[in-house]
Scaffold this active site. Structure first.
Site, PDB file in Angstrom:
ATOM      1  CD  GLU A 128      14.740 -10.132  -2.244  1.00 12.11           C
ATOM      2  OE1 GLU A 128      15.290  -9.065  -1.922  1.00 12.11           O
ATOM      3  OE2 GLU A 128      13.580 -10.409  -1.935  1.00 12.11           O
ATOM      4  CB  THR A 181      13.936  -9.075   5.579  1.00  9.90           C
ATOM      5  OG1 THR A 181      13.091  -8.193   4.854  1.00  9.90           O
ATOM      6  CG2 THR A 181      13.550 -10.503   5.248  1.00  9.90           C
TER       7      THR A 181
HETATM    8  N1  HSE Z   1       9.061 -14.531   2.774  1.00  7.01           N
HETATM    9  C1  HSE Z   1       9.957 -13.529   3.280  1.00  7.01           C
HETATM   10  C2  HSE Z   1       9.780 -13.415   4.784  1.00  7.01           C
HETATM   11  C3  HSE Z   1       9.641 -12.238   2.609  1.00  7.01           C
HETATM   12  O1  HSE Z   1       8.645 -13.409   5.243  1.00  7.01           O
HETATM   13  O2  HSE Z   1      10.775 -13.343   5.507  1.00  7.01           O
HETATM   14  C4  HSE Z   1      10.529 -11.111   2.994  1.00  7.01           C
HETATM   15  O3  HSE Z   1       9.960  -9.905   2.531  1.00  7.01           O
END
Ligand code: HSE
Length: 306
Positions: A128, A181
């Site tokens: 990740e 992201t």
């Molecule tokens: N919790 C993370 C975010 C997940 O919302 O940035 C990324 O897919």
């Protein structure tokens, strides 16, 4: 075992009230991955289908995880990886998490299971970090554990597997645009007012309680996001219209899946899920944006060996 083929599911992280803490996996949406032992030490990637991802091991979410596991165990083997991506990167459906967690699971099988589930989540977080800049655990934990998971803490990493109310269904719309992201994290506020922190904490507590009691009303009232949705929804065309359409047709809640652009809606029962799906589809059919839709029960098992 010299070779393993797995299904590694797509995931919905955050689930409105649990930013960076809640996640669940989907049943029929996800990637296929093949891992094979080789005689030459190290990791190779011989095939990637369905996405334009790096073959260089140190830049690939699955590659770095496999290599870290081989290095830690000092295993005297190599591993070749094939990725058949069904979920595109930048979808909000945990595409990098499927790759990273899939690699952690499969390499563990090939090494005859030296690691615990929690350790597999730790390895998957390495992937990740490479893929999206942060070693977030909500998606990868959902892939590895199945069901709903809570990332209770990062230091030390503590994952709680939560129950799934029987009739819960999810509808996803994935607009075919990419939201990275990293970009979606950059639009968030560095600090939040105390009143918002209290609301988010109370909703997360309400949501978790509702999972244990199958209290769909409480579940519905708890699906509120005051931390990410207000800032991220601007990155997703027609978000408010989709949300209204879903809620008016019986959805328990509608929110951004992970960092978007996918939008999820939770419903009680298949009939409502279908109504919600039709209503959401109609919103996007009236636009020029291409999209994909999925309806699924909540995946209880996580990764499957094929
Ligand atoms: N919790 C993370 C975010 C997940 O919302 O940035 C990324 O897919």
């Amino acid at each position: 075992m010299d070779k393993i083929k797995i299904f590694s599911p797509a995931t919905v992280a955050n689930v409105s009230c649990g930013f960076d803490a809640l996640g669940f996996a989907l049943n029929n949406v996800g990637d296929e991955m093949i891992f094979e032992k080789t005689g030459t030490k190290g990791v190779t990637i011989s095939n990637i289908e369905g996405a334009n991802l790096p073959y260089a091991i140190k830049h690939n979410a699955a590659g770095v995880v496999a290599l870290a596991m081989l290095n830690q165990t000092k295993a005297d083997i190599g591993i070749d990886i094939q990725l058949i991506k069904k979920v595109k990167p930048g979808s909000g459906l945990g595409s990098s998490a499927s790759s990273a967690a899939g690699a952690a699971f499969a390499v563990n099988e090939l090494l005859e299971k030296p690691f615990t589930r929690l350790e597999l989540v730790e390895f998957a977080r390495i992937g990740e970090r490479v893929a999206c800049g942060s070693p977030i655990a909500d998606n990868v934990a959902a892939v590895i554990y199945g069901g709903f998971i809570l990332v209770k803490s990062y230091h030390p990493l503590t994952i709680v597997k939560l129950p799934v109310p029987k009739e819960l269904m999810v509808t996803i719309i994935h607009p075919q645009i990419e939201v990275r992201t990293e970009d979606a994290r950059n639009v968030l506020q560095p600090a939040i007012p105390i009143a918002d922190a209290v609301r988010q904490a109370a909703n997360l507590a309400g949501f978790i309680s509702s999972l244990y009691t199958s209290d769909y009303k409480l579940l519905s009232k708890s699906l509120v996001d005051v931390i990410a949705e207000p800032y991220r929804k601007g990155l997703i065309p027609h978000f408010d219209t989709v949300k209204t359409a879903g809620l008016q047709n019986g959805a328990l809640g509608v929110g951004i899946s992970g960092s978007g652009p996918s939008i999820f809606a939770l419903s009680k029962g298949e009939d409502t899920a279908e109504k919600v799906s039709n209503a959401i589809r109609e919103v996007y059919q009236n636009t020029t944006i291409d999209f994909k839709m999925y309806t699924s029960a909540i995946n209880q098992q996580g990764i499957k060996i094929l």
